[in-house]
Each structure stands twice: as structure tokens, then as C-alpha cells.
Design an enzyme around this catalytic site. Structure first.
Site, PDB file in Angstrom:
ATOM      1  N   CYS A 105       0.830  -1.206   0.000  1.00 34.70           N
ATOM      2  CA  CYS A 105       0.000   0.000   0.000  1.00 34.70           C
ATOM      3  C   CYS A 105       0.869   1.264   0.000  1.00 34.70           C
ATOM      4  O   CYS A 105       1.412   1.655  -1.026  1.00 34.70           O
ATOM      5  CB  CYS A 105      -0.955  -0.053   1.189  1.00 34.70           C
ATOM      6  SG  CYS A 105      -2.337   1.117   1.082  1.00 34.70           S
ATOM      7  N   HIS A 199      -2.928  -5.450   0.968  1.00 36.62           N
ATOM      8  CA  HIS A 199      -2.253  -5.792   2.220  1.00 36.62           C
ATOM      9  C   HIS A 199      -2.230  -7.314   2.449  1.00 36.62           C
ATOM     10  O   HIS A 199      -3.038  -7.840   3.222  1.00 36.62           O
ATOM     11  CB  HIS A 199      -2.957  -5.129   3.404  1.00 36.62           C
ATOM     12  CG  HIS A 199      -2.734  -3.663   3.528  1.00 36.62           C
ATOM     13  ND1 HIS A 199      -1.629  -3.125   4.149  1.00 36.62           N
ATOM     14  CD2 HIS A 199      -3.478  -2.610   3.108  1.00 36.62           C
ATOM     15  CE1 HIS A 199      -1.701  -1.805   4.122  1.00 36.62           C
ATOM     16  NE2 HIS A 199      -2.815  -1.460   3.495  1.00 36.62           N
ATOM     17  N   GLU A 201      -0.342  -8.834   4.270  1.00 36.82           N
ATOM     18  CA  GLU A 201       0.045  -9.062   5.670  1.00 36.82           C
ATOM     19  C   GLU A 201      -1.120  -8.995   6.638  1.00 36.82           C
ATOM     20  O   GLU A 201      -1.007  -9.437   7.790  1.00 36.82           O
ATOM     21  CB  GLU A 201       1.123  -8.052   6.095  1.00 36.82           C
ATOM     22  CG  GLU A 201       0.615  -6.648   6.403  1.00 36.82           C
ATOM     23  CD  GLU A 201       0.426  -5.760   5.183  1.00 36.82           C
ATOM     24  OE1 GLU A 201       0.276  -4.542   5.353  1.00 36.82           O
ATOM     25  OE2 GLU A 201       0.422  -6.302   4.049  1.00 36.82           O
TER      26      GLU A 201
END
Length: 287
Positions: A105, A199, A201
Site C-alpha cells: 500500500c 495488504h 500481511e
């Protein structure tokens, strides 16, 4: 031998503290935790370039790492405030160090601007919750960053800004209807960055915590009709985090194993470690 990573947090102190109060970890700590779940022998240092006077690694310090990761951020890069300009300068040093780098991002946006690209507010509005129907480009279909991703996939996402102009030495790897640059490889000063606008993660639990702090946004921008609907949606994500086999909820929200299973959701991070960090560690004589 352990892999040494530097996780560069894009947020200011206040934003880091707010995330930790809600989730228990700062975004950089959470990212480091994900890296260590992928590879148990990863050792992570954290850096906070948004903080004035912070002690940041110099060129030789950056070269000492096996991998560098950039987190997301609440900042808007076109504001060009000192806490943003420090991050752009640091990214230029990351490129010059030639250490393998990856970002999510904000990380992609910083890498693009540092290499001469541009980032602006998306005229189509915010992408929040999930980036839908992500599609690898022709280059992306054979690129190791997206190895294992299907022809169309979803991923956790929350952003208003997008890369509007790619740097000269950039390859767009994935796209969708909301943003033409959802994944990219960028090269500058001999260094190569891999990044995504989404994202990988984020667990569904962390995403739910982030959205719970933004219920007014969800309602105000038309994603939910009222606060109760927003709370219900967030509750479903929390349930799916704890019980990913809840078919009724995954069906209701159109989520499949690319999002529900950690080993698939974190695919780009895993590919970065396998295809960039480990081979280059060996090539640099660190194995």
C-alpha cells in the site's frame, strides 16, 4: 542462518499508538510477526522515519539487511510534509543499497514516488475491506512475485490514494477496476522493489480492528447503510478470522481460500522471501 529484516513503519507516532491500543501491536510489529510466521528464523529491526530526529540506518546499515519491508500508512504522500519527505529519501537510499525490498500500500506509493512516479487520490473513491478481482497483467502472469496466484483473486485492502504515474523502470504486475497499479516491480539506482497496493500481511482479525475504528467512514462513504450494518460486517470478519471454515459467511461475503488461508493470503510476502531474499543472501555471500 537467520535472515535479517528491516521493517520500515510508515505511520506517525500517534497512529502507531492508536493501532497498538486497538490491536495489541503497532503495524510494524504486526508485519514483523507475519514475516516470522513465514520464516521462524527471521530477525526484524523496526524503523520509524516519520518521527523527527529518529535514528535511521545509513547506506552501509541498509546493505547489512537481507530484506527490507515497508508498511502501510495513514499519510497522503502528495502532502509532502517533512515526515513524508524523510520516508522518500530513505526509500532512495534503500534502492541505492540494492537490498531486496518489498512494500504494501503506502510502501508501493513511497517506492513509486522515490523513483520518479506520482501518487494521487483515486477519483473512483476508496478501496476498503478487499481489493476485488485482481488480475495479473501479461508480465505478472509469469512474474515470481505473483507465483501461485490464480487468474483472478481478492486481497485485504484499504486505501484512497493510487499510483497514477509509474516510474520509467517499472513493470505493472496486477490490476483491477479500482486501480491500474495493484502490484509492480520498480528498479532504481541498481535496486529492485516489489510491491502491492493491497495488504497481504493483514489477517481478517487485524482488518476487522482497522475497520472498527472507521465505522463512520464505512457509513459516510456508502459502504454500509448504517452503523449497525458496519458492526455486523466487522463481526463477520472477526468470526471468519477465528473460524475460516464458516462457509455461510465466506459465501455471504464472496471470500475464498486466497483470503481465508494465511499461506495463500500472504503469497506475495512468501514469494519475496523465496525468490528475492534467500537467493540474493546467497549471492551476496551471506548464506
Amino acid at each position: 542462518m537467520a535472515l535479517r529484516f528491516l521493517v520500515i513503519e510508515g505511520n506517525t507516532l500517534g497512529a502507531r499508538q492508536a493501532h497498538k491500543a486497538a490491536y495489541g501491536l503497532m503495524p510494524s510489529e504486526s508485519y514483523a510477526d507475519v514475516l516470522q510466521q513465514v520464516e521462524t528464523d527471521i530477525v526484524c529491526d523496526l524503523a520509524f522515519p516519520a518521527d523527527e530526529g529518529t535514528n535511521l540506518p545509513d547506506a552501509s546499515g541498509l546493505e547489512s539487511y537481507d530484506g527490507i519491508v515497508l508498511t502501510g500508512s495513514h499519510l497522503n504522500i502528495y502532502d509532502a510534509t517533512p515526515n513524508i519527505l524523510r520516508q522518500i529519501d530513505l526509500m532512495r537510499s534503500v534502492y541505492a543499497s540494492r537490498t531486496p525490498s518489498f512494500g504494501s500500500c503506502w510502501g508501493l506509493q513511497v517506492a513509486a514516488v522515490a523513483a520518479g512516479g506520482d501518487v494521487r487520490k483515486n477519483p473512483l473513491g476508496r478501496e476498503i475491506g478487499f481489493a476485488r478481482r485482481l488480475t495479473p497483467t501479461e508480465a505478472g502472469r509469469t512474474h515470481p512475485l505473483l507465483s501461485g496466484r490464480p487468474a483472478s483473486y481478492d486481497a485485504p485492502a484499504i486505501h484512497l490514494d493510487i499510483v497514477t504515474t509509474t516510474p520509467g523502470e517499472a513493470i505493472v504486475l496486477s490490476t483491477n477496476a479500482v486501480s491500474q497499479v495493484q502490484a509492480a516491480e520498480i528498479t532504481m539506482s541498481g535496486g529492485t522493489f516489489w510491491g502491492v497496493q493491497y495488504h497481504p500481511e493483514f489477517s481478517l482479525g487485524e482488518l476487522a480492528v482497522i475497520l472498527a475504528r472507521r465505522t463512520e467512514m464505512l457509513v459516510g462513504e456508502g459502504f454500509c447503510r448504517n452503523a449497525e450494518e458496519a458492526v455486523s460486517y466487522i463481526g463477520d470478519l472477526q468470526t471468519l478470522h477465528a473460524q475460516p471454515t464458516r462457509f455461510d459467511l465466506s459465501w455471504r461475503h464472496g471470500l475464498d481460500e486466497e483470503v481465508l488461508l494465511p499461506e495463500r493470503r500472504t503469497r506475495e510476502i512468501r514469494n519475496f522471501i523465496e525468490h528475492r531474499v534467500k537467493p540474493e543472501k546467497s549471492a551476496r555471500g551471506r548464506a
